[in-house]
Scaffold this active site. Structure first.
Site: not given
Length: 237
Positions: A72, A59, A32, A84-85
């Site tokens: 993720v 999941k 990801c 949230e990245s």
């Protein structure tokens, strides 16, 4: 510092691993690009952490308790949970500001970098996933111009910083997508940006999350199909 990492991705029916007091945990999926963002920041800042890999196709039922969007990355440490990245990556930088700083001390420059990040998530990411080569080339032109104007090897300066690490996970995957044609990376005609891509491969944090070409190729060959592969693909991290 290399993280303690789960060897396999947890799936539906798998138990949630107990969280150790004080340990910073990242829930991730090794292919990801968004989960790669905070991992790059943590590794660049040499912050001890553990990675729990999660299947985003099958999941675990408990994932919704960590992120209602069931995506993720997720950061968890004691009673703190974030998702949230960009949120996680900024939180890490602001929590450990003196440990290999990745952001400018100048508020105006930080604001300008945030504008670039907004552009990336609103323009670059959609063009990449929709494989819209015309729009993606416009994005390359814009980012190439910005980097050229800065006159530095990296967006942060003489070494990679927060903005570089937020951009990288998309650009390392360009060669394996069809956005510019299979096997084609950022063209040399975008000189500043093309050079940036080449230099990023030599960064220690980038190396810590980088997969072999064969792994990326195998993943994208089956991506979003009934035969999506994750753990079946050998990777060093």
């Amino acid at each position: 510092m290399a993280p303690t990492s789960a060897t396999k991705h947890l799936k539906t029916g798998d138990d949630l691993p107990p969280l150790k007091p004080g340990v910073l945990r990242i829930y991730s999926m090794k292919f990801c690009p968004f989960a790669e963002r905070p991992r790059l920041v943590l590794n660049a800042k040499n912050i001890p952490h553990e990675v729990v890999n999660v299947s985003t196709w099958e999941k675990p039922t408990w994932l919704v308790t960590k992120n209602p969007l069931q995506k993720v990355p997720v950061l968890e440490q004691d009673d703190k949970v974030l998702y949230e990245s960009l949120v996680i990556s900024r939180y890490v930088e602001e929590t450990y500001p003196d440990q290999t700083p990745l952001m400018s001390k100048d508020p105006y420059q930080r604001a300008k970098d945030d504008i670039i990040l907004s552009y990336v998530d609103e323009k670059v990411v959609p063009a990449f996933y929709k494989k819209n080569d015309e729009e993606f080339k416009k994005c390359l032109e814009y980012l190439n111009g910005d980097l050229k104007k800065r006159g530095t090897e990296y967006f942060f300066g003489s070494r990679p910083g927060y903005l570089d690490y937020m951009l990288w996970p998309i650009f390392v995957r360009v060669r394996y997508s069809d956005v510019l044609g299979k096997g084609n990376g950022v063209p040399a005609s975008y000189g500043s940006l093309s050079g940036w891509v080449s230099r990023m491969y030599n960064d220690a944090a980038v190396k810590s999350t980088l997969h072999p070409d064969s792994a990326f190729e195998e993943f994208y060959k089956h991506y979003r199909t009934d035969n999506t592969l994750i753990d079946e693909i050998d990777t060093p991290n």
